[in-house]
Design an enzyme around this catalytic site. Structure first.
Site, PDB file in Angstrom:
ATOM      1  N   TRP A  10      21.620 -49.288  15.137  1.00 55.65           N
ATOM      2  CA  TRP A  10      20.214 -49.061  14.757  1.00 55.65           C
ATOM      3  C   TRP A  10      19.765 -50.021  13.661  1.00 55.65           C
ATOM      4  O   TRP A  10      18.574 -50.147  13.400  1.00 55.65           O
ATOM      5  CB  TRP A  10      20.026 -47.613  14.286  1.00 55.65           C
ATOM      6  CG  TRP A  10      20.116 -46.578  15.366  1.00 55.65           C
ATOM      7  CD1 TRP A  10      20.382 -46.773  16.700  1.00 55.65           C
ATOM      8  CD2 TRP A  10      19.922 -45.153  15.208  1.00 55.65           C
ATOM      9  NE1 TRP A  10      20.364 -45.576  17.375  1.00 55.65           N
ATOM     10  CE2 TRP A  10      20.085 -44.564  16.484  1.00 55.65           C
ATOM     11  CE3 TRP A  10      19.626 -44.333  14.121  1.00 55.65           C
ATOM     12  CZ2 TRP A  10      19.968 -43.180  16.693  1.00 55.65           C
ATOM     13  CZ3 TRP A  10      19.517 -42.960  14.325  1.00 55.65           C
ATOM     14  CH2 TRP A  10      19.678 -42.386  15.602  1.00 55.65           C
ATOM     15  N   LYS A  11      20.703 -50.666  12.976  1.00 54.20           N
ATOM     16  CA  LYS A  11      20.379 -51.556  11.838  1.00 54.20           C
ATOM     17  C   LYS A  11      19.537 -50.778  10.815  1.00 54.20           C
ATOM     18  O   LYS A  11      19.717 -49.580  10.676  1.00 54.20           O
ATOM     19  CB  LYS A  11      19.699 -52.839  12.343  1.00 54.20           C
ATOM     20  CG  LYS A  11      20.546 -53.536  13.422  1.00 54.20           C
ATOM     21  CD  LYS A  11      20.104 -54.919  13.737  1.00 54.20           C
ATOM     22  CE  LYS A  11      21.016 -55.522  14.815  1.00 54.20           C
ATOM     23  NZ  LYS A  11      20.660 -56.897  15.137  1.00 54.20           N
ATOM     24  N   HIS A  96      29.513 -57.672  11.139  1.00 53.72           N
ATOM     25  CA  HIS A  96      28.276 -58.079  11.804  1.00 53.72           C
ATOM     26  C   HIS A  96      27.755 -59.370  11.166  1.00 53.72           C
ATOM     27  O   HIS A  96      27.842 -59.547   9.955  1.00 53.72           O
ATOM     28  CB  HIS A  96      27.226 -56.968  11.715  1.00 53.72           C
ATOM     29  CG  HIS A  96      26.097 -57.180  12.670  1.00 53.72           C
ATOM     30  ND1 HIS A  96      25.095 -58.098  12.414  1.00 53.72           N
ATOM     31  CD2 HIS A  96      25.831 -56.653  13.882  1.00 53.72           C
ATOM     32  CE1 HIS A  96      24.263 -58.100  13.447  1.00 53.72           C
ATOM     33  NE2 HIS A  96      24.680 -57.232  14.349  1.00 53.72           N
TER      34      HIS A  96
HETATM   35  P1  13P Z   1      19.691 -57.208  19.549  1.00 48.87           P
HETATM   36  O1  13P Z   1      20.144 -56.361  20.718  1.00 48.87           O
HETATM   37  O2  13P Z   1      18.447 -56.674  18.893  1.00 48.87           O
HETATM   38  O3  13P Z   1      19.622 -58.665  19.884  1.00 48.87           O
HETATM   39  O4  13P Z   1      20.838 -57.059  18.423  1.00 48.87           O
HETATM   40  C1  13P Z   1      22.166 -57.220  18.769  1.00 48.87           C
HETATM   41  C2  13P Z   1      23.010 -56.828  17.627  1.00 48.87           C
HETATM   42  O5  13P Z   1      23.028 -57.486  16.598  1.00 48.87           O
HETATM   43  C3  13P Z   1      23.794 -55.598  17.737  1.00 48.87           C
HETATM   44  O6  13P Z   1      24.718 -55.477  16.701  1.00 48.87           O
END
Ligand code: 13P
Length: 252
Positions: A10-11, A96
């Site tokens: 989800w960041k 990450h």
């Molecule tokens: P996106 O799917 O938004 O490109 O992000 C990928 C990601 O960094 C998952 O950790």
């Protein structure tokens, strides 16, 4: 047989109420239509305890997006692996590219984090991947090989069994520009070869390697069809239940 996994990251999105709503919606969707793969959601720390209650007893696993490189003590603002574990989470994302690039996480810091996460009974989703200039210079294998070796090659084979790898080419993250299925497969096969070289064929055969970077319902099936791609680590598309479910359904 290694596991097929679709994991969401989800960041730094969704407030507590929005996160609870998304987890509740996903739980209902997957109760109605059982997935053909393991499903994990990795959330900001603030969501973990509440979301753990929501997903308890379901097919949905839960993870954090980071943990500290120290065991405990006077580290204001940090969250330890033991604290993550105590919420009910079973996973943690480490390495990450956003953490490496914006928060200066080096290979040796990541090594500490991996050790602490494993020591506290968490499974680690360990991210690796090259930036655009490295790919344009043809150095992607060298870069990814070094990321693996520098943070993971001192583990035992037993510890490695609690690691999931996620290949995320940095140029494909959040850009809408996904790696082609062939580019993903080439790198995943290379990564599996690196694991075989250090830990042996059985360990390489058993480790799940996820692809991440602009993975969507529309491209997941083609990417997941490749023999060395065992699923995805999903950013933007994990924030909407229908999109995330669409990617999970790529395994059907
Ligand atoms: P996106 O799917 O938004 O490109 O992000 C990928 C990601 O960094 C998952 O950790």
């Amino acid at each position: 047989m290694r596991k097929k996994i679709v994991a969401g990251n989800w960041k730094m999105n969704l407030n507590l109420q929005e996160g609870v709503a998304l987890a509740t919606e996903l739980k209902a969707a997957l109760a109605e239509d059982k997935p053909n793969c393991d499903v994990v959601i990795c959330t900001p720390f603030i969501h973990l305890a509440k979301v753990a209650d929501i997903v308890a007893g379901t097919v949905i696993g839960l993870g954090a997006e980071n943990c500290a490189d120290k065991e405990k003590g006077a580290y204001t603002g940090e969250v330890s692996a033991a604290q993550v574990k105590s919420t009910g989470a079973q996973y943690v994302i480490l390495g990450h590219s956003e953490r490496r690039a914006y928060y200066g996480e080096t290979a040796s810091i990541l090594k500490e984090k991996v050790n602490l996460a494993l020591a506290n009974g968490l499974k680690v989703i360990f991210c690796i991947g090259e930036v655009l200039e490295e790919r344009e210079a043809g150095k992607q294998n060298e870069v990814v090989g070094a990321q693996l070796a520098d943070s993971l090659f001192d583990l035992t084979e037993d510890q490695l069994s609690n690691i999931i790898l996620a290949y995320e080419p940095v140029w494909a993250i959040g850009t809408g520009k996904t790696a082609s299925a062939e580019q993903a497969e080439d790198m995943h096969a290379f990564i599996r070869g690196c694991i075989a070289g250090r830990f042996g064929d059985a360990a390489a055969e058993n480790i799940s390697i996820l692809y991440g970077g602009s993975c969507k319902p529309g491209n997941a099936k083609e990417i997941f069809a490749k023999p060395d791609v065992d699923g995805g680590l999903i950013g933007g598309a994990a924030l909407k239940c229908a999109d995330f479910k669409g990617i999970i359904d790529a395994w059907k």
